[in-house]
Write a protein that holds these residues in place. Structure first.
Motif, short mmCIF file in Angstrom:
data_model
loop_
_atom_site.label_atom_id
_atom_site.label_comp_id
_atom_site.label_asym_id
_atom_site.label_seq_id
_atom_site.Cartn_x
_atom_site.Cartn_y
_atom_site.Cartn_z
N TYR A 289 33.83 79.76 -18.16
CA TYR A 289 32.65 79.06 -17.65
C TYR A 289 31.76 78.60 -18.80
O TYR A 289 31.21 77.50 -18.77
N GLY B 73 35.53 76.14 -16.12
CA GLY B 73 35.54 76.85 -14.85
C GLY B 73 36.41 76.19 -13.80
O GLY B 73 36.98 76.87 -12.93
N LEU C 106 36.25 87.49 -13.63
CA LEU C 106 35.89 86.08 -13.45
C LEU C 106 35.38 85.81 -12.04
O LEU C 106 34.50 84.96 -11.84
N ALA D 212 31.88 83.91 -11.20
CA ALA D 212 32.11 82.55 -10.71
C ALA D 212 30.85 81.89 -10.14
O ALA D 212 30.63 80.69 -10.34
N PRO E 159 27.52 81.62 -13.57
CA PRO E 159 27.74 81.49 -15.02
C PRO E 159 26.41 81.29 -15.74
O PRO E 159 25.52 80.58 -15.27
#
Length: 476
Positions: free
Chosen positions: A313, A318, A333, A337, A340
């Motif tokens: 990201y 991303g 992650l 998500a 970021p």
């Protein structure tokens, strides 16, 4: 268990190096010599310039340019019934539409969701893959192939400077507004219409060549590869076909200045030094690996090597993360998500400040850090402090270079989201503290605070237009 043709130096591992140098940041800032450092022994087969880097930069914007990528990029070949299984286990990318004749920007992370490295992954044929460039990632794939329960074999083809047997393949990159016309004219028979990040086999000068649609300058560029012995014939045919279309060969200086315009954040610090789950990798990989040769430079001095780690990201990648399969780093992650914290941007340097830096060379007192052109970064990687108007640290800047096409000094940065909007004013601290480190390429100098304006990454208008049109949509 994987097999390999590469011999690893098992006498000293990366873990041994870390154990011997608990202050890893000081070690990497002062003691190492980067893999592509200009002060490494031996001349490069590719000249710094064929004509001059100013005209070579203009060629990818105005006519066409030919890069020789045959020597600086390592390659890894992965074959076997478990090859795709291994790649999916390590890669954050989606694979549902991946098949022979396709390629993708392949990313792998540690369990904490921090980037180990990236590479161009090509699906050559059933159970057969090629990773182009990205040594940190190639070492990680190699380790997992050898030490995991995978029915695969690994073959390494190292860059020329580390290759005693000679390269297996040539690789040329052709880009610019006339690149497609030249490609169409040089291919024997009807040239195929290749979609972005897809491949096709063609014949040039009687030689079989793999063509990958891959543009860096906002146009329909193409990367061409084939047996190394055929390289001279293919190059000659390209130059002859490109003569009437303004094709220019470009040297190292122009080639390594491309990220400034294109916004590619290449080779971040590999996130391999601290994760407990990666100890086995650190004990396997040599201290002489690229991970052992990080050469930190710039005004930013972290408290821990982890301060230099980036997530997908942070790097503007991303969109490549696909949670449709199990992979290392997925859980971390997923947690990042929706929130970021940093974004990749271009920083446009204040021209008066750039002139002040250069003008200091003609003054009696110690000058500011030399701003080399067209590529001013002097480490592997570079990390300069980016601060807000009150002097608070808000990010890191690297890949500093001059674009003759834009008439600007640019750098690629990762900054806090609050400072990522176009037009935001920030300050870059240029030069290292305390007069500079012990790196051979760093002279005694003063620091200078450069005013900069946040802009999009990529900055080049041609690249932005390409991405909006979908021509340059990176394969997931």
């Amino acid at each position: 268990m994987g097999e390999t043709t590469m011999t690893l130096d098992a006498t000293r591992s990366l873990q041994d190096l870390i154990d011997a140098n608990p202050d890893l940041i000081t070690y990497f800032r002062n003691e190492t010599q980067a893999p592509h450092s200009r002060n490494r022994p031996g001349p490069s087969p590719v000249p710094a310039e064929f004509t001059n880097w100013r005209d070579e930069q203009k060629a990818w914007r105005e006519t066409a340019v030919l890069f020789d990528q045959s020597h600086h990029m390592p390659e890894l070949f992965l074959k076997g019934p478990d090859a795709l299984k291994l790649l999916m286990k390590l890669g954050i990318n989606g694979f549902s539409t991946f098949g022979p004749g396709k390629a993708k920007q392949y990313i792998a992370c540690n369990p904490q969701g921090q980037v180990i490295g990236e590479s161009v992954l090509q699906y050559l044929a059933e159970d057969s893959f090629e990773l182009v460039s990205g040594m940190h990632l190639q070492d990680w794939v190699h380790y997992n192939a050898i030490c995991g329960d995978y029915d695969v074999t690994v073959t390494r083809d190292l860059q020329t400077s580390a290759n005693t047997e000679g390269r297996t393949f040539f690789r040329f990159g052709m880009d610019g507004p006339n690149a497609e016309t030249i490609f169409q004219s040089v291919v024997e028979g009807a040239a195929p219409d290749i979609k972005f990040f897809n491949t096709a086999k063609v014949r040039i000068a009687g030689c079989e060549v793999m063509a990958l649609r891959h543009g860096m300058a906002g146009h329909k560029g193409v990367e061409l590869s084939g047996p190394y012995a055929d390289g001279d014939k293919v190059r000659a045919a390209l130059l002859e076909a490109g003569r009437e279309h303004g094709l220019k060969q470009a040297g190292r200086l122009a080639y390594f200045s491309t990220p400034s315009e294109g916004g590619w954040l290449a080779y971040p610090v590999p996130a391999v030094y601290t994760s407990p789950e990666l100890r086995g990798f650190r004990e396997w990989v040599s201290a002489d690996s690229w991970a052992g040769k990080a050469q930190l430079s710039g005004s930013f001095v972290g408290q821990s090597i982890e301060d230099y780690y980036l997530t997908p990201y942070d790097m503007g990648l991303g969109r490549l993360v696909k949670f449709d399969h199990d992979f290392i780093g997925r859980e971390a992650l997923e947690a990042l998500a929706d929130a970021p914290q940093r974004r990749k941007v271009t920083l446009v340097w204040n021209k008066a400040d750039v002139a002040t830096i250069q003008g200091s060379l003609y003054q009696a007192e110690t000058p500011y850090k030399y701003l080399e052109m067209p590529v001013a970064s002097y480490g592997f990687p570079q990390a300069d402090e980016v601060c807000d108007q009150n002097g608070n640290l808000v990010g890191m800047s690297g890949f500093t270079g001059y674009s003759g096409n834009e008439a600007e000094q640019l750098s690629i940065a990762v900054v806090d989201a609050a400072y990522a909007e176009t037009g935001t004013q920030v300050t870059i601290v240029w030069g290292e503290p305390d007069g500079g480190t012990a790196k051979a390429q760093v002279e005694k100098h003063r620091q200078f605070k450069v005013r900069a304006t946040v802009a999009q990454a990529p900055y080049a208008l041609a690249v932005q237009q390409m991405k909006r049109s979908g021509i340059g949509k990176t394969a997931a």
